[in-house]
Design an enzyme around this catalytic site. Sequence first.
Site, PDB file in Angstrom:
ATOM      1  N   TYR A  10       8.530   0.908   7.414  1.00 44.72           N
ATOM      2  CA  TYR A  10       7.696   1.676   8.244  1.00 44.72           C
ATOM      3  C   TYR A  10       6.187   0.814   8.205  1.00 44.72           C
ATOM      4  O   TYR A  10       5.690   0.810   9.328  1.00 44.72           O
ATOM      5  CB  TYR A  10       7.181   2.975   7.344  1.00 44.72           C
ATOM      6  N   VAL A  11       5.771   0.344   7.116  1.00 42.58           N
ATOM      7  CA  VAL A  11       4.421  -0.410   7.056  1.00 42.58           C
ATOM      8  C   VAL A  11       4.803  -1.870   8.070  1.00 42.58           C
ATOM      9  O   VAL A  11       3.940  -2.236   8.825  1.00 42.58           O
ATOM     10  CB  VAL A  11       4.116  -0.707   5.946  1.00 42.58           C
ATOM     11  N   LYS A  35      17.971  -4.275  11.225  1.00 44.58           N
ATOM     12  CA  LYS A  35      16.687  -4.340  11.550  1.00 44.58           C
ATOM     13  C   LYS A  35      16.371  -5.368  12.380  1.00 44.58           C
ATOM     14  O   LYS A  35      15.290  -5.228  13.343  1.00 44.58           O
ATOM     15  CB  LYS A  35      15.734  -4.171  10.163  1.00 44.58           C
ATOM     16  N   GLU A 161       2.257   8.051   7.933  1.00 48.46           N
ATOM     17  CA  GLU A 161       3.559   7.961   8.614  1.00 48.46           C
ATOM     18  C   GLU A 161       3.531   8.948   9.822  1.00 48.46           C
ATOM     19  O   GLU A 161       2.982  10.370   9.507  1.00 48.46           O
ATOM     20  CB  GLU A 161       4.686   8.303   7.751  1.00 48.46           C
ATOM     21  N   LYS A 210      -6.050   1.736  -3.364  1.00 46.14           N
ATOM     22  CA  LYS A 210      -4.913   2.701  -2.716  1.00 46.14           C
ATOM     23  C   LYS A 210      -4.474   3.663  -3.439  1.00 46.14           C
ATOM     24  O   LYS A 210      -4.020   4.773  -3.153  1.00 46.14           O
ATOM     25  CB  LYS A 210      -3.793   1.670  -2.673  1.00 46.14           C
ATOM     26  N   ASN A 225      -3.474  24.338  -2.559  1.00 46.02           N
ATOM     27  CA  ASN A 225      -2.197  25.116  -2.560  1.00 46.02           C
ATOM     28  C   ASN A 225      -2.185  26.107  -3.950  1.00 46.02           C
ATOM     29  O   ASN A 225      -2.025  27.266  -3.525  1.00 46.02           O
ATOM     30  CB  ASN A 225      -0.831  24.237  -2.795  1.00 46.02           C
ATOM     31  N   CYS A 268     -21.451  27.417 -16.324  1.00 49.60           N
ATOM     32  CA  CYS A 268     -20.483  27.844 -14.974  1.00 49.60           C
ATOM     33  C   CYS A 268     -19.337  27.298 -15.358  1.00 49.60           C
ATOM     34  O   CYS A 268     -18.411  28.202 -15.133  1.00 49.60           O
ATOM     35  CB  CYS A 268     -21.485  27.820 -13.902  1.00 49.60           C
ATOM     36  N   LYS A 271     -16.613  28.249 -18.073  1.00 49.22           N
ATOM     37  CA  LYS A 271     -16.519  29.928 -17.952  1.00 49.22           C
ATOM     38  C   LYS A 271     -15.593  30.250 -16.705  1.00 49.22           C
ATOM     39  O   LYS A 271     -14.776  30.937 -16.934  1.00 49.22           O
ATOM     40  CB  LYS A 271     -17.730  30.619 -17.867  1.00 49.22           C
ATOM     41  N   ARG A 331     -26.196  25.351 -23.513  1.00 52.61           N
ATOM     42  CA  ARG A 331     -25.052  26.146 -23.773  1.00 52.61           C
ATOM     43  C   ARG A 331     -23.870  25.511 -23.078  1.00 52.61           C
ATOM     44  O   ARG A 331     -23.988  24.928 -22.010  1.00 52.61           O
ATOM     45  CB  ARG A 331     -25.053  27.539 -23.087  1.00 52.61           C
TER      46      ARG A 331
HETATM   47  N1  LIG Z   1       5.282   4.291   4.289  1.00 55.12           N
HETATM   48  C1  LIG Z   1       4.033   4.363   4.418  1.00 55.12           C
HETATM   49  O1  LIG Z   1       3.656   5.302   5.239  1.00 55.12           O
HETATM   50  C2  LIG Z   1       3.274   3.421   3.443  1.00 55.12           C
HETATM   51  C3  LIG Z   1       1.832   3.693   3.607  1.00 55.12           C
HETATM   52  C4  LIG Z   1       1.129   2.926   2.762  1.00 55.12           C
HETATM   53  C5  LIG Z   1       1.766   1.918   1.944  1.00 55.12           C
HETATM   54  N2  LIG Z   1       3.054   1.712   1.795  1.00 55.12           N
HETATM   55  C6  LIG Z   1       3.570   0.591   1.179  1.00 55.12           C
HETATM   56  O2  LIG Z   1       3.994  -0.356   1.885  1.00 55.12           O
HETATM   57  C7  LIG Z   1       5.334  -1.066   1.163  1.00 55.12           C
HETATM   58  C8  LIG Z   1       6.015  -0.864   2.373  1.00 55.12           C
HETATM   59  O3  LIG Z   1       6.725   0.527   2.387  1.00 55.12           O
HETATM   60  P1  LIG Z   1       7.563   0.815   3.574  1.00 55.12           P
HETATM   61  O4  LIG Z   1       7.501   2.435   3.633  1.00 55.12           O
HETATM   62  O5  LIG Z   1       7.414   0.080   4.821  1.00 55.12           O
HETATM   63  O6  LIG Z   1       8.943   0.436   2.804  1.00 55.12           O
HETATM   64  P2  LIG Z   1      10.532   0.225   3.648  1.00 55.12           P
HETATM   65  O7  LIG Z   1      11.471   0.728   2.472  1.00 55.12           O
HETATM   66  O8  LIG Z   1      10.509   1.368   4.944  1.00 55.12           O
HETATM   67  O9  LIG Z   1      10.622  -0.995   4.112  1.00 55.12           O
HETATM   68  C9  LIG Z   1      10.551  -2.140   3.297  1.00 55.12           C
HETATM   69  C10 LIG Z   1      11.670  -3.328   3.871  1.00 55.12           C
HETATM   70  O10 LIG Z   1      11.389  -4.438   3.073  1.00 55.12           O
HETATM   71  C11 LIG Z   1      12.612  -5.183   3.267  1.00 55.12           C
HETATM   72  N3  LIG Z   1      12.840  -6.012   2.392  1.00 55.12           N
HETATM   73  C12 LIG Z   1      13.255  -6.026   1.106  1.00 55.12           C
HETATM   74  N4  LIG Z   1      13.114  -6.997   0.456  1.00 55.12           N
HETATM   75  C13 LIG Z   1      12.772  -8.024   1.391  1.00 55.12           C
HETATM   76  C14 LIG Z   1      13.007  -9.377   1.329  1.00 55.12           C
HETATM   77  N5  LIG Z   1      13.088 -10.287   0.396  1.00 55.12           N
HETATM   78  N6  LIG Z   1      12.433 -10.247   2.580  1.00 55.12           N
HETATM   79  C15 LIG Z   1      12.311  -9.450   3.385  1.00 55.12           C
HETATM   80  N7  LIG Z   1      12.448  -8.133   3.479  1.00 55.12           N
HETATM   81  C16 LIG Z   1      12.716  -7.611   2.769  1.00 55.12           C
HETATM   82  C17 LIG Z   1      13.644  -3.892   3.259  1.00 55.12           C
HETATM   83  O11 LIG Z   1      14.827  -4.083   3.885  1.00 55.12           O
HETATM   84  C18 LIG Z   1      12.938  -2.985   4.278  1.00 55.12           C
HETATM   85  O12 LIG Z   1      13.400  -3.083   5.577  1.00 55.12           O
HETATM   86  C19 LIG Z   1       5.566  -0.001  -0.212  1.00 55.12           C
HETATM   87  O13 LIG Z   1       4.942  -0.884  -0.908  1.00 55.12           O
HETATM   88  C20 LIG Z   1       4.609   1.165   0.103  1.00 55.12           C
HETATM   89  O14 LIG Z   1       4.238   1.808  -1.147  1.00 55.12           O
HETATM   90  C21 LIG Z   1       3.796   2.563   2.626  1.00 55.12           C
END
Ligand SMILES: NC(=O)c1ccc[n+]([C@@H]2O[C@H](COP(=O)([O-])OP(=O)(O)OC[C@H]3O[C@@H](n4cnc5c(N)ncnc54)[C@H](O)[C@@H]3O)[C@@H](O)[C@H]2O)c1
Length: 438
Positions: A10-11, A35, A161, A210, A225, A268, A271, A331
């Site tokens: 994702y990132v 990928k 996301e 973070k 909630n 306040c 209590k 108090r």
């Molecule tokens: N998903 C989010 O919205 C989000 C937001 C902020 C921070 N983060 C942080 O960012 C980081 C990545 O999150 P994500 O959701 O993208 O993870 P993800 O699991 O979707 O993607 C990680 C990718 O890294 C690849 N990978 C693993 N080992 C590797 C290597 N040696 N060489 C190359 N690629 C390799 C995996 O195959 C995978 O495609 C995490 O630390 C997460 O906590 C995520």
Amino acid sequence: MRVSVFGLGYVGCVSAACLASLGHEVIGVDVNQVKVDLVNDGKAPVVEERIGELIADVVRAGALRATRDVHEAIMGSDVSLICVGTPSEPNGSLCTTYLERVTEEIGAAVAERGGRQTVVFRSTMLPGTCLNLLVPILEKFAGGTAGVDFGVAVNPEFLREGTSVRDFFDPPKTVIGELDPASGDVVAALYDGLPGEVFRVPVPTAEAIKYADNAFHGLKIGFANELGAVCRALGVDSHQVMDVFLADRKLNISPAYLRPGFAFGGSCLPKDLRSLVHAARRHDVSVPILAHVLPSNADHLQRAVELVERTGKRRVGMFGLSFKPGTDDLRESPLVELAERLFGKGYDLRIYDPNVNLSRLLGANREYIETRLPHLAQLLADSVDEVLDHAEVCLVGTGDPAVLSALPHGDGPVIVDLIHLPDADARRAEPGYVGLAW
Ligand SMILES: NC(=O)c1ccc[n+]([C@@H]2O[C@H](COP(=O)([O-])OP(=O)(O)OC[C@H]3O[C@@H](n4cnc5c(N)ncnc54)[C@H](O)[C@@H]3O)[C@@H](O)[C@H]2O)c1
């Protein structure tokens, strides 16, 4: 700039595609061939708003391609963003295995490359991970010194996301944890032209931000909630309550109450929390966050007791006694509670609070002090100097100017700072200064 992005989840894939669309030349790297193939075919490896079109565009334009070959990616780039996963281990600890592996591979490739590569960690990792775990790996495999032979930075990502492409181009902020200014300059140049404030901070601060953000977001949701559940049980419209709650930008949605300091108290907050939690319990509504606010506050107070115990000294001075500066209200004052605990443990205590002193002299609150706190009344000193002359350890719980200007530096009593003194940053470097939570 020539950029390699490690990890096309994702990132990584959002970062890679967006950076390519800003005009950088980007190579994505992933261990997963599927990928890599998807990206090279102009398709997104993740489902996200706008990411499909964006990847198709930048791949067609030749601004983004993908590979499994770390060596090729390092040779073809000057800056590498690490976006591999850092999942939870079963016991909740952070798994750094993927980070360590990719750092070894990048280090080995950097060793063969001329010129200065800048390695930027974007994955979420606990403070200390970069400097204590990953930099030594890089130095071992690359064979040089971080900050000299190659750059290192931490650049956490704050994209949500679902809307991460939009967030990339309009970020809430950009945080750059830099080992050295040159490393930070490289990261800043990557995002040149994007809106939002840029914060250049030490590496562990960037890592911690973070966690501060995500812990607070989780806390906000849990709070809303739980409050909603209590309101529902009490027959109150929780959304109407929160509409008004949210409209208060002075005390609620504001920086108020968000700086580490001493425990809260007064007539306040304790209590009202007690009765709200009691009401929830009566209606069988579970409110673990609200129910743990007072225990959390008590633990914070206990931290101050432990800091005094750790000094091994017995003669203790205390500045401040009322529940907050500028009032003589005792108090449920956490400082009264702290004084009582230390008194109970046999510490030789002297206390000075200008407001309480005045109140005592004027007769106001005199009865309260003399009847409810007779044991403390006899410990009240008449001046700052009287306390300083007595104390081997000073607990500072007031920002009263007369106290602040008299506090010694260096050789005098140990200063246990409960309020984050105005000169706390300078004092932190001095021997004999201890901050409660900083
Ligand atoms: N998903 C989010 O919205 C989000 C937001 C902020 C921070 N983060 C942080 O960012 C980081 C990545 O999150 P994500 O959701 O993208 O993870 P993800 O699991 O979707 O993607 C990680 C990718 O890294 C690849 N990978 C693993 N080992 C590797 C290597 N040696 N060489 C190359 N690629 C390799 C995996 O195959 C995978 O495609 C995490 O630390 C997460 O906590 C995520």
